[in-house]
Motif scaffolding. Structure first.
Motif, PDB file in Angstrom:
ATOM      1  N   PHE A  81      48.969  45.586  39.407  1.00 14.92           N
ATOM      2  CA  PHE A  81      47.756  44.807  39.171  1.00 14.92           C
ATOM      3  C   PHE A  81      47.301  44.159  40.474  1.00 14.92           C
ATOM      4  CE2 PHE A  81      51.068  41.671  38.859  1.00 14.92           C
ATOM      5  CZ  PHE A  81      50.510  40.509  39.382  1.00 14.92           C
ATOM      6  N   THR A  82      46.038  43.755  40.496  1.00 18.05           N
ATOM      7  CA  THR A  82      45.459  43.041  41.634  1.00 18.05           C
ATOM      8  C   THR A  82      44.750  41.803  41.112  1.00 18.05           C
ATOM      9  OG1 THR A  82      45.193  45.053  42.954  1.00 18.05           O
ATOM     10  CG2 THR A  82      43.771  43.193  43.530  1.00 18.05           C
ATOM     11  N   ILE A  83      44.836  40.726  41.895  1.00 19.53           N
ATOM     12  CA  ILE A  83      44.133  39.471  41.600  1.00 19.53           C
ATOM     13  C   ILE A  83      43.244  39.147  42.792  1.00 19.53           C
ATOM     14  CG2 ILE A  83      44.416  36.962  41.339  1.00 19.53           C
ATOM     15  CD1 ILE A  83      46.978  37.462  39.813  1.00 19.53           C
ATOM     16  N   SER A  84      42.036  38.664  42.509  1.00 18.68           N
ATOM     17  CA  SER A  84      41.156  38.204  43.574  1.00 18.68           C
ATOM     18  C   SER A  84      40.361  37.006  43.066  1.00 18.68           C
ATOM     19  CB  SER A  84      40.203  39.323  44.009  1.00 18.68           C
ATOM     20  OG  SER A  84      39.460  38.915  45.125  1.00 18.68           O
ATOM     21  N   GLU A  85      40.698  35.848  43.574  1.00 14.40           N
ATOM     22  CA  GLU A  85      40.076  34.610  43.099  1.00 14.40           C
ATOM     23  C   GLU A  85      39.027  34.114  44.095  1.00 14.40           C
ATOM     24  OE1 GLU A  85      38.792  31.769  40.927  1.00 14.40           O
ATOM     25  OE2 GLU A  85      40.414  33.009  40.129  1.00 14.40           O
ATOM     26  N   GLY A  86      37.746  34.169  43.685  1.00 10.88           N
ATOM     27  CA  GLY A  86      36.668  33.617  44.507  1.00 10.88           C
ATOM     28  C   GLY A  86      36.455  34.344  45.817  1.00 10.88           C
ATOM     29  N   VAL A  87      36.630  35.665  45.819  1.00 12.14           N
ATOM     30  CA  VAL A  87      36.477  36.443  47.053  1.00 12.14           C
ATOM     31  C   VAL A  87      35.304  37.423  46.950  1.00 12.14           C
ATOM     32  CG1 VAL A  87      37.600  38.108  48.610  1.00 12.14           C
ATOM     33  CG2 VAL A  87      38.933  36.255  47.575  1.00 12.14           C
ATOM     34  N   ILE A  88      35.262  38.192  45.875  1.00 10.50           N
ATOM     35  CA  ILE A  88      34.256  39.251  45.730  1.00 10.50           C
ATOM     36  C   ILE A  88      32.839  38.686  45.815  1.00 10.50           C
ATOM     37  CG2 ILE A  88      33.385  41.066  44.193  1.00 10.50           C
ATOM     38  CD1 ILE A  88      36.149  41.676  45.355  1.00 10.50           C
ATOM     39  N   ASP A  89      32.633  37.466  45.317  1.00  8.34           N
ATOM     40  CA  ASP A  89      31.286  36.877  45.353  1.00  8.34           C
ATOM     41  C   ASP A  89      30.955  36.231  46.694  1.00  8.34           C
ATOM     42  OD1 ASP A  89      32.986  34.728  45.121  1.00  8.34           O
ATOM     43  OD2 ASP A  89      32.207  34.032  43.204  1.00  8.34           O
ATOM     44  N   SER A  90      31.868  36.305  47.656  1.00  5.67           N
ATOM     45  CA  SER A  90      31.596  35.820  49.009  1.00  5.67           C
ATOM     46  C   SER A  90      31.383  36.991  49.965  1.00  5.67           C
ATOM     47  CB  SER A  90      32.751  34.940  49.505  1.00  5.67           C
ATOM     48  OG  SER A  90      32.827  33.755  48.732  1.00  5.67           O
ATOM     49  N   LEU A  91      30.960  38.101  49.402  1.00  8.57           N
ATOM     50  CA  LEU A  91      30.698  39.319  50.175  1.00  8.57           C
ATOM     51  C   LEU A  91      29.294  39.835  49.862  1.00  8.57           C
ATOM     52  CD1 LEU A  91      33.986  41.228  49.231  1.00  8.57           C
ATOM     53  CD2 LEU A  91      33.548  40.034  51.381  1.00  8.57           C
ATOM     54  N   PRO A  92      28.657  40.497  50.823  1.00 13.08           N
ATOM     55  CA  PRO A  92      27.420  41.212  50.474  1.00 13.08           C
ATOM     56  C   PRO A  92      27.715  42.200  49.350  1.00 13.08           C
ATOM     57  CG  PRO A  92      27.776  41.212  52.855  1.00 13.08           C
ATOM     58  CD  PRO A  92      29.025  40.662  52.238  1.00 13.08           C
ATOM     59  N   PHE A  93      26.780  42.368  48.453  1.00  9.07           N
ATOM     60  CA  PHE A  93      27.011  43.200  47.269  1.00  9.07           C
ATOM     61  C   PHE A  93      27.430  44.623  47.640  1.00  9.07           C
ATOM     62  CE2 PHE A  93      25.451  45.779  43.612  1.00  9.07           C
ATOM     63  CZ  PHE A  93      26.310  45.261  42.658  1.00  9.07           C
ATOM     64  N   SER A  94      26.817  45.191  48.685  1.00  9.33           N
ATOM     65  CA  SER A  94      27.156  46.554  49.094  1.00  9.33           C
ATOM     66  C   SER A  94      28.622  46.654  49.514  1.00  9.33           C
ATOM     67  CB  SER A  94      26.251  47.016  50.238  1.00  9.33           C
ATOM     68  OG  SER A  94      26.350  46.120  51.342  1.00  9.33           O
ATOM     69  N   LEU A  95      29.134  45.648  50.221  1.00 11.87           N
ATOM     70  CA  LEU A  95      30.539  45.638  50.627  1.00 11.87           C
ATOM     71  C   LEU A  95      31.445  45.389  49.421  1.00 11.87           C
ATOM     72  CD1 LEU A  95      32.757  45.759  52.749  1.00 11.87           C
ATOM     73  CD2 LEU A  95      32.291  43.341  53.273  1.00 11.87           C
ATOM     74  N   ALA A  96      31.008  44.505  48.513  1.00 16.28           N
ATOM     75  CA  ALA A  96      31.795  44.239  47.298  1.00 16.28           C
ATOM     76  C   ALA A  96      32.005  45.531  46.509  1.00 16.28           C
ATOM     77  CB  ALA A  96      31.105  43.190  46.441  1.00 16.28           C
ATOM     78  N   LYS A  97      30.967  46.355  46.393  1.00 18.14           N
ATOM     79  CA  LYS A  97      31.087  47.622  45.668  1.00 18.14           C
ATOM     80  C   LYS A  97      32.079  48.552  46.358  1.00 18.14           C
ATOM     81  CE  LYS A  97      27.914  49.716  43.435  1.00 18.14           C
ATOM     82  NZ  LYS A  97      26.735  50.438  42.929  1.00 18.14           N
ATOM     83  N   LYS A  98      32.024  48.604  47.679  1.00 16.06           N
ATOM     84  CA  LYS A  98      32.940  49.457  48.441  1.00 16.06           C
ATOM     85  C   LYS A  98      34.381  48.984  48.259  1.00 16.06           C
ATOM     86  CE  LYS A  98      33.938  51.092  53.134  1.00 16.06           C
ATOM     87  NZ  LYS A  98      35.364  50.862  53.071  1.00 16.06           N
ATOM     88  N   LEU A  99      34.596  47.677  48.345  1.00 19.44           N
ATOM     89  CA  LEU A  99      35.946  47.145  48.232  1.00 19.44           C
ATOM     90  C   LEU A  99      36.483  47.258  46.807  1.00 19.44           C
ATOM     91  CD1 LEU A  99      35.756  44.147  50.706  1.00 19.44           C
ATOM     92  CD2 LEU A  99      37.156  46.212  50.915  1.00 19.44           C
TER      93      LEU A  99
END
Length: 198
Positions: A81-99
């Motif tokens: 499993f992976t956890i990500s707290e308060g990180v994905i929304d601190s990225l440009p949307f295009s990079l968030a999709k890639k990550l």
């Protein structure tokens, strides 16, 4: 009900990734629960502090490392499993999709993460961004806290767009909203669990 089966100790321990681990609080917490934990972050300062946190707690400091912000340095399906707290929304949307595709690649089953909701835009004194009472875009933060960082706001339509090119599907989620009775500001976060369907 979504559950990762406990596989006992040793090499068969559950393995988890703290994506965007910051100073390693969640990484250390996973260690406390007997999880084979790893944390990655783009910030050298954050990783240095994470190593201090882990050392003080008596855990291996090599489980946290810097990564390049684009490619997660682990093999396919390396983590249960992976956890990500308060990180994905601190990225440009295009990079968030890639990550998110990278997270899908290294994750066998579940991904928990949180996202700031569209209702929170009022916290940033950015009423000009509001449209029909909702803003799901992004902008560079001008306030002292997190100055210069990207803040990307989410609603369900944008969340579905974020995950649509992955094998993830939402299996649990909630939106928690708070409203300040004095300032009238609202703040909300989505908390979501995705399951990788193969």
């Amino acid at each position: 009900m979504w559950r990762i089966p406990y596989r006992g100790g040793g090499a068969d321990k559950i393995r988890g990734l703290d994506f965007g681990c910051g100073i390693g609080r969640i990484t250390a917490l996973m260690c406390e629960f007997g999880i084979d934990a790893h944390g990655i972050d783009i910030s050298e300062n954050a990783i240095s502090e994470a190593k201090n946190v882990l050392e003080l707690a008596g855990f291996n400091t090599s489980i946290v490392s810097i990564y390049d912000g684009q490619n997660i340095p682990f093999n396919n399906n390396f983590f249960d499993f992976t956890i990500s707290e308060g990180v994905i929304d601190s990225l440009p949307f295009s990079l968030a999709k890639k990550l998110l595709k990278e997270i899908e690649r290294v994750t066998k089953k579940f991904f928990y993460f949180s996202l700031i909701s569209s209702s929170s835009v009022s916290l940033f004194n950015s009423n000009s961004y509001q449209k029909d009472g909702e803003f799901n875009g992004e902008f560079v933060v001008q306030e002292k806290h997190e100055f210069g960082t990207i803040q990307s706001f989410y609603n369900m339509k944008k969340i579905k767009e974020l995950i649509k090119e992955t094998k993830f599907q939402i299996v649990w989620g909630e939106l928690i909203e708070n409203h300040d009775i004095f300032t009238k500001y609202s703040h909300g976060r989505y908390h979501l669990v995705l399951e990788k369907i193969t």
